[in-house]
Design an enzyme around this catalytic site. Sequence first.
Site, PDB file in Angstrom:
ATOM      1  N   SER A 247       6.622 111.063  76.995  1.00  0.00           N
ATOM      2  CA  SER A 247       6.388 109.711  77.495  1.00  0.00           C
ATOM      3  C   SER A 247       7.472 108.774  76.995  1.00  0.00           C
ATOM      4  O   SER A 247       8.345 109.167  76.232  1.00  0.00           O
ATOM      5  CB  SER A 247       5.016 109.211  77.048  1.00  0.00           C
ATOM      6  OG  SER A 247       5.030 108.961  75.657  1.00  0.00           O
ATOM      7  N   LYS A 248       7.368 107.531  77.412  1.00  0.00           N
ATOM      8  CA  LYS A 248       8.408 106.551  77.116  1.00  0.00           C
ATOM      9  C   LYS A 248       8.758 106.469  75.647  1.00  0.00           C
ATOM     10  O   LYS A 248       9.889 106.239  75.269  1.00  0.00           O
ATOM     11  CB  LYS A 248       8.004 105.151  77.611  1.00  0.00           C
ATOM     12  CG  LYS A 248       7.712 105.040  79.063  1.00  0.00           C
ATOM     13  CD  LYS A 248       6.209 104.919  79.340  1.00  0.00           C
ATOM     14  CE  LYS A 248       5.624 106.257  79.720  1.00  0.00           C
ATOM     15  NZ  LYS A 248       4.256 106.527  79.609  1.00  0.00           N
ATOM     16  N   ARG A 249       7.733 106.632  74.809  1.00  0.00           N
ATOM     17  CA  ARG A 249       8.021 106.458  73.387  1.00  0.00           C
ATOM     18  C   ARG A 249       8.901 107.573  72.830  1.00  0.00           C
ATOM     19  O   ARG A 249       9.373 107.509  71.697  1.00  0.00           O
ATOM     20  CB  ARG A 249       6.721 106.326  72.589  1.00  0.00           C
ATOM     21  CG  ARG A 249       5.903 107.559  72.543  1.00  0.00           C
ATOM     22  CD  ARG A 249       4.473 107.290  72.100  1.00  0.00           C
ATOM     23  NE  ARG A 249       3.647 108.429  72.439  1.00  0.00           N
ATOM     24  CZ  ARG A 249       3.668 109.573  71.745  1.00  0.00           C
ATOM     25  NH1 ARG A 249       4.436 109.692  70.687  1.00  0.00           N
ATOM     26  NH2 ARG A 249       2.911 110.577  72.124  1.00  0.00           N
TER      27      ARG A 249
END
Length: 476
Positions: A247-249
Amino acid sequence: MPPPGAPRVRFAPSPTGFLHVGGARTALFNWLYARKTGGTFVLRIEDTDQARSTEAHTQVILDGLRWLGISWDEGPFFQGAEVARHQRDADRLLAAGQAYRCFCTKEDLEQQRARAPGGAETFKYDRRCLRLDQAEIDRRVAAGQPYAIRFLMPAEEIAWDDAVHGVITWHGRDLDDLVILRSNRTPIYNLAVVSDDIAMGITHVLRGDDHISNTPKQIALYRALGASVPRFGHVPMILGPDGKKLSKRHGATAVGDYQHQGILPAAMRNFLALLGWSPGDDREIMTAAELIAAFSLEAIQKKAAVFDFTKLEWMNGQYLSALPAAAIEPLIRPALASMGVDPGDRPMGPIIDAVKSRARTVTQLAERAAVRIDPTRAKVEPKGIALIEKMGPKYRENLGHAVTALSPLGSTEWTADSILAAIKGAGERLEIKLADLMQPIRVALTGDTVSEPVNELLVAVGRTTALTVLERAARG
RNA sequence: GGCCCCAUCGUCUAACGGUUAGGACAUCACUCUUUCAAGGUGGUAAUACGGGUUCGAUUCCCGUUGGGGUCACCA
């Protein structure tokens, strides 16, 4: 024309604003399968959620696929254009008694969920609206009370032979009566997908693992609609370095991000193909044609895979080194321009050849080329700083020696051979290790401890510029 | 929590009952360059655990543990 009976596969992303690498890989597997079997690859945009969908978002996905060289045979189709059919299918199920009107409002449902004995997560609709008698239903409909259409989930076994997992078995009794048409008559995902896949004659549904729990619901819908069920294949998830869903993180998750970081599309495609699939032998670097020839559903991995950016970079470096300078030049021109570096009419070929085998991304390559064109823009890397600190006063002192040794060389003598001879001569005369003479030049000119051989670097930078920069560095 | 899926080096993977468990990335060493890399060579490193089945289990079955997915009038 595809042969009769050839597979029809599809990639059906929702336009959320970027093409996730997981989605890109799903698209790639569908594409490889279609190309391998002579089948048809259909692109469908799941834009049912009007609020989140925009033209621009769709464009980003199309661009990403094109960049990767994934071409579709039909589409893009838009799910939003088919709501009339979705409604017809829902109404058909309602008329056949395979679905029922549910008058519970969203608020009612929230309350029911909150009061569920085992907690909200265990909530299953209690079919209270299914138990309404016909007179009551008629009265409410006549009164204009809004209702959703809810699918009556049969309490039967639902199993399928998954193309990657083998047989997976569910029980209808574990499944909820899902809403298929909202009270505003817009369709819900699971109905829309099934309705579209039937209409498009899709034979193989290859999608992410996270859809496994949707599959039994969809199979129940296929059965109720009297349609034949396609072959399903659920490809594993892509994880971040910490083992959690990517994911984005975790940093870059969109293929556009990698494009901007200087990854070549062929390398990205190759790398993605090898995440969760392998040709069965030791091959790693493979062309699109080789991937297609070797591809099979059976060889898809069951296990989720961690996205290893370091290996992607390595693979990109392989592709970069294999590319001739002439092919690389147009790739780095825009980057140079945006850095404000103008090579003028200097031939770029020798500079690119000097740095390409050491660079892993187009961006990196462009930066190193830029420094060779204009050494003043070199910023000192941590390794360069370490070297300067380690050498102490020797750093500038030796640079001074280098300038003294190199200055006598005229512009016609400024060649790799005579430069090397001059530096070697100085080293012997002054009893300085060659490395101690070479590395400061490298750091002064590039800021880094890694470059082509120092004598070649000096040629690449050019006599006047090189001496100017070295003198300045020697003075501090 | 219910349901479902998964389990070989740190990572990506090969081995579809019999291999010194193979390759790649990363890592370490060596080697070429009287310079840094790249390249080349070599090393370290894995079958989660416990039961079966079998002459023989990484491989088949069961359980345990661990991880993941999913449970909306989202897609």
